[in-house]
Design a protein around this motif. Structure first.
Motif, PDB file in Angstrom:
ATOM      1  N   HIS A   1       1.038  -1.322   0.007  1.00  0.00           N
ATOM      2  CA  HIS A   1       0.051  -0.042   0.053  1.00  0.00           C
ATOM      3  C   HIS A   1       0.946   1.236   0.085  1.00  0.00           C
ATOM      4  N   LYS A   2       1.713   1.351  -1.053  1.00  0.00           N
ATOM      5  CA  LYS A   2       2.718   2.371  -1.063  1.00  0.00           C
ATOM      6  C   LYS A   2       2.864   2.888  -2.362  1.00  0.00           C
ATOM      7  N   VAL A   3       1.670   3.381  -2.810  1.00  0.00           N
ATOM      8  CA  VAL A   3       1.361   4.136  -4.147  1.00  0.00           C
ATOM      9  C   VAL A   3       1.080   5.480  -3.618  1.00  0.00           C
ATOM     10  N   PHE A   4       1.917   6.611  -4.156  1.00  0.00           N
ATOM     11  CA  PHE A   4       1.457   7.884  -3.833  1.00  0.00           C
ATOM     12  C   PHE A   4       1.286   8.839  -5.011  1.00  0.00           C
ATOM     13  N   SER A   5       0.843   9.966  -4.826  1.00  0.00           N
ATOM     14  CA  SER A   5       0.671  10.964  -5.920  1.00  0.00           C
ATOM     15  C   SER A   5       0.724  12.253  -5.439  1.00  0.00           C
ATOM     16  N   VAL A   6       1.695  13.055  -6.372  1.00  0.00           N
ATOM     17  CA  VAL A   6       2.118  14.397  -5.633  1.00  0.00           C
ATOM     18  C   VAL A   6       1.716  15.287  -7.058  1.00  0.00           C
ATOM     19  N   GLN A   7       1.047  16.397  -6.489  1.00  0.00           N
ATOM     20  CA  GLN A   7       0.620  17.508  -7.681  1.00  0.00           C
ATOM     21  C   GLN A   7       1.437  18.674  -7.247  1.00  0.00           C
ATOM     22  N   GLY A   8       2.461  19.197  -8.135  1.00  0.00           N
ATOM     23  CA  GLY A   8       3.095  20.457  -7.749  1.00  0.00           C
ATOM     24  C   GLY A   8       4.491  20.153  -7.714  1.00  0.00           C
ATOM     25  N   PRO A   9       5.243  21.284  -7.562  1.00  0.00           N
ATOM     26  CA  PRO A   9       6.665  21.158  -7.639  1.00  0.00           C
ATOM     27  C   PRO A   9       7.434  20.543  -6.317  1.00  0.00           C
ATOM     28  N   TYR A  10       6.839  19.426  -5.684  1.00  0.00           N
ATOM     29  CA  TYR A  10       7.406  19.050  -4.450  1.00  0.00           C
ATOM     30  C   TYR A  10       8.474  17.796  -4.743  1.00  0.00           C
ATOM     31  N   SER A  11       9.382  18.166  -5.433  1.00  0.00           N
ATOM     32  CA  SER A  11      10.449  17.186  -5.627  1.00  0.00           C
ATOM     33  C   SER A  11      11.079  16.653  -4.401  1.00  0.00           C
ATOM     34  N   VAL A  12      11.216  17.290  -3.160  1.00  0.00           N
ATOM     35  CA  VAL A  12      11.605  16.983  -1.968  1.00  0.00           C
ATOM     36  C   VAL A  12      10.645  15.766  -1.348  1.00  0.00           C
ATOM     37  N   VAL A  13       9.436  15.928  -1.583  1.00  0.00           N
ATOM     38  CA  VAL A  13       8.384  14.997  -1.132  1.00  0.00           C
ATOM     39  C   VAL A  13       8.434  13.809  -1.955  1.00  0.00           C
ATOM     40  N   ARG A  14       8.624  13.871  -3.220  1.00  0.00           N
ATOM     41  CA  ARG A  14       8.934  12.803  -4.037  1.00  0.00           C
ATOM     42  C   ARG A  14       9.958  11.864  -3.662  1.00  0.00           C
ATOM     43  N   THR A  15      11.022  12.510  -3.628  1.00  0.00           N
ATOM     44  CA  THR A  15      12.603  11.824  -3.370  1.00  0.00           C
ATOM     45  C   THR A  15      12.351  11.202  -2.076  1.00  0.00           C
ATOM     46  N   ALA A  16      11.786  11.802  -0.860  1.00  0.00           N
ATOM     47  CA  ALA A  16      11.622  11.165   0.548  1.00  0.00           C
ATOM     48  C   ALA A  16      10.646  10.129   0.455  1.00  0.00           C
TER      49      ALA A  16
END
Length: 746
Positions: free
Chosen positions: A73-88
């Motif tokens: 259950h580790k599928v995520f979705s990010v909207q916007g320029p949040y590269s730090v969140v994606r990397t973490a």
């Protein structure tokens, strides 16, 4: 010539066909394609060709990681320029399902204007193309594109409908957060703080009004006039003491112009008398001494007197017109200001110019519309220019901090982050790091330009810093909290950071979210990071200006590049790591508020229901009076008989009609014929004839062991105590059952 061209074309087609055959032979036969086991046709064919070119190792890695992410259950979705969140998140084994949402292009869904809130997420120019050289992230995103997303991070609250989410899905926004992330919501909710805590919002939030509200425009005008009175008293005191005005290079005593007020001695005495009266009336209202004043009592100043006073105030304070010596008035002015300071926490920040700031209700980052004004007519024209905005309460008018703490003569504010992870119990986290934002021009009250009075980076980054500004303030207009603490240390006030500033900001944030707790929709797997803006008074007391949802995380300066990265990583530590294990590292976040959970009663709708039970009472009697016989009404008081002529009275159980016939006979008048009686029914046993009834000085008493009918009787005038009367005797006084029934009816 034509034959050569034809042969060359044939060879080219054959080589292309051979290349395709060779490519199909070397393609991975066991690869799972997004469209199924067979490659798609048509437009999707080009995508299929690109996927098959990938190396076999990359495809296997992507497939294994995607399968594991779906399983865990580790599928995520990010909207916007949040590269730090994606990397973490990827470092924790999460796989992204890329979001294709029109809101990424600043698209607003229809009907969301009313739900707008302060969001200063600045996405312009900060969307950097993600580094994915081998196409691994893109391939994993396609493999999980039909799977459920368990973590959403968006830069707008209305991107995701939280009501449609399942319990295990996490999102970074709460519904209805506009109750305190809009200027109108913050203004209204803080007035209800006394229901939640004993704190006074005037100690940390400058007073604020909504001009569009029906009852708040008169309140604002009254506040402006009252502030003009106290500002004039302060001006007189500081003028005689030679105090230098904040933001000016000269003292008040040096402000002289060739023109003078006409009849200055008379006008000055009248203005001081009016100002003292108004301030005294204000103090009495705070002490509730005005409740006995009649409503028809005339106001302290009439409309004409107010106009004269305000115009004189403009001339003396704003335009610096010279006035005569006022030493004899300084003592009474000081005494009144001291009394005001004891009851008004904002007396020290008001200054003498009576400046107010006009803000659009639901905009952030200092966008177009924020104005400062010092004249009442100017303020009213700004808020009343657009009838639509005025009616819909789209403006707020807030008292401006005229005397803030300055750093080398330049105004600044503080951006402070805090995190809310639950509303019941209310759980608030305070971030230990913050940063300071400077204006590009030195502070001055001679001009009300935004370059001097607004510190938003979205405005200041487009302006050129003044050469008159201190050299220690960087070109990018930002300091970290460590740099600011070093400045306080140079002023000998470093200790006040931990004793005054930080505790004041914590208390202000806790009180703010307390007032909105009842309006928020508490959801277990929701959280939100907010950005609060504070200003400091000269006593270092923090003043809350506004709160923003989705605070900007753009690395626009070296300060924000470091701090914004850290706060995003620490937010994930709280939401993902600490939630699962309370011993996990929380970074620079500090838990500052988590009371016991409140039991919320089940919602039963807007209708009120009363639950109860019927009180058991005595048995009801059968009808006591014939419907064909009416009771004569008594038109006057009953005359008492003299004691000398006292005769044995008839039983009191006689009906009124029988008594009236007796009266006729006693007067010698023939009574009218009585209506025929109904036929006498067969005898019915109603109650025990031998049941004793005791008449005492107390109300009628019947033995509790009896189930007989309770007969209520007026207390006779002369009754001996403990006299018993048998019901059988009462029955014998009536010749017929009808007479007995009439007797009971009386």
């Amino acid at each position: 010539m034509r034959a050569d061209v034809s042969m060359e074309a044939t060879r080219s087609k054959q080589s292309v066909q051979q290349g395709r055959d060779k490519h199909q032979a070397t393609a991975t036969p066991n690869a799972t394609y997004p469209g199924g086991d067979t490659p798609p046709k048509g437009k999707a064919c080009r995508s299929f060709v690109r996927l098959t070119v990938l190396k076999q190792e990359t495809l296997k890695k992507a497939k294994a990681m995607a399968e594991n992410a779906v399983k865990m259950h580790k599928v995520f979705s990010v909207q916007g320029p949040y590269s730090v969140v994606r990397t973490a998140l990827r470092a924790r084994g999460w796989v992204e399902q890329r979001m294709h949402c029109p809101t990424q292009n600043n698209h607003r869904h229809p009907g969301n204007e009313s739900r707008a809130c302060n969001t200063d997420a600045d996405n312009s120019g900060s969307l950097v193309k993600e580094q994915d050289p081998d196409g691994l992230y893109g391939l994993m995103s396609r493999l999980v594109r039909n799977e459920m997303v368990y973590f959403y991070w968006t830069n707008r609250r209305d991107t995701i409908n939280t009501n449609s989410l399942k319990k295990e899905q996490i999102t970074n926004h709460f519904a209805k957060s506009e109750s305190f992330t809009t200027k109108v919501g913050l203004c209204v909710n803080l007035r209800n703080l006394y229901w939640f805590d004993s704190a006074d919002p005037d100690t940390f939030f400058p007073r604020c009004y909504r001009p569009g509200a029906q009852d708040e425009m008169p309140a604002f005008i009254a506040d402006y006039r009252r502030t003009a009175c106290s500002s004039f008293l302060k001006y007189i005191v500081e003028r005689e003491q030679g105090v230098q005005r904040v933001g000016n290079s000269h003292s008040i005593r040096d402000v002289k112009k060739p023109s003078k007020l006409p009849s200055s001695p008379v006008i000055l005495s009248q203005m001081l008398d009016s100002a003292l009266k108004v301030c005294h009336e204000f103090l009495e209202s705070l002490e509730h001494r005005d409740i006995d004043i009649r409503s028809e009592t005339p106001p302290t100043l009439t409309k004409e007197e107010w106009t004269e006073f305000i115009n004189g105030y403009y001339l003396a304070v704003h335009e610096g017109v010279e006035i005569e010596n006022s030493d004899r008035f300084v003592t009474c002015c000081k005494a009144m200001l001291q009394r005001l300071r004891e009851v008004s926490p904002q007396q020290d920040i008001d200054g003498t110019d009576n400046i107010w700031i006009i803000k659009p209700a639901a905009k952030s980052r200092g966008r177009v519309g924020i104005k400062c004004a010092r004249r009442l007519d100017r303020i009213l024209s700004l808020v009343g220019g657009d009838p639509t905005l005025k009616t819909n309460s789209k403006w707020v008018v807030q008292k401006y901090l005229e005397r803030p703490l300055l750093v080398h003569g330049t105004k600044f504010d503080i951006r402070q982050w805090f995190l809310v992870t639950a509303w019941n119990p209310l759980t608030v986290w305070f971030y230990k790091k913050c940063y300071v934002r400077f204006a590009t021009q030195p502070y001055s009250l001679h001009t009300l330009d935004s370059s001097v009075h607004l510190c938003n980076n979205s405005i200041q980054k487009h302006l050129t810093p003044s050469r008159k500004r201190h050299c220690s303030i960087p070109v990018h207009n930002m300091w970290s909290d460590d740099q600011f603490r070093r400045f306080l240390s140079s002023q000998g006030r470093e200790a006040e950071w931990q004793t005054v500033i930080v505790p004041g900001m914590k208390e202000a944030l806790i009180h703010t979210v307390q007032t909105t707790q009842d309006q928020m929709e508490s959801r277990k797997n929701s959280f939100e990071l907010y950005g609060a803006d504070f200003m400091l008074g000269q006593d270092l007391r923090p003043w809350l200006i506004e709160i923003n949802s989705s605070p900007t995380m753009a690395a626009s300066t070296p300060v924000t590049a470091r701090l914004c990265t850290a706060v995003q990583e620490d937010t994930l530590r709280i939401v993902l790591d600490w939630t699962a294990d309370h011993t996990a590292n929380t970074g620079d976040f500090e838990l500052i508020h988590k009371p016991a959970a409140v039991d919320v009663p089940q919602y039963v709708g807007v209708n009120l229901n009363v639950d109860g039970y019927k009180i058991p009472g005595p048995c009801s009697l059968p009808p006591m009076r014939s419907p064909n016989r009416s009771t004569a009404k008594r038109h006057g008081p009953v005359k008492k008989q003299p004691k000398a002529e006292k005769v044995t009275p008839l039983p009191k159980l006689l009906s009124k009609s029988a008594q009236s016939q007796i009266n006729y006979i006693s007067k010698g008048v023939t009574p009218p014929p009585a209506p025929p009686l109904p036929p006498v029914p067969a005898p019915v046993k109603i109650f025990s004839p031998n049941l004793p009834m005791t008449i005492t000085a107390n109300p009628l008493h019947i033995s509790p062991a009896s189930n007989s009918v309770l007969l209520w009787k007026r207390k006779p005038k002369e009754v001996q105590p403990h006299t018993s009367l048998s019901l059988s005797k009462t029955v014998q006084t009536s010749s017929t059952l009808s007479d007995f029934v009439n007797a009971l009816g009386s």
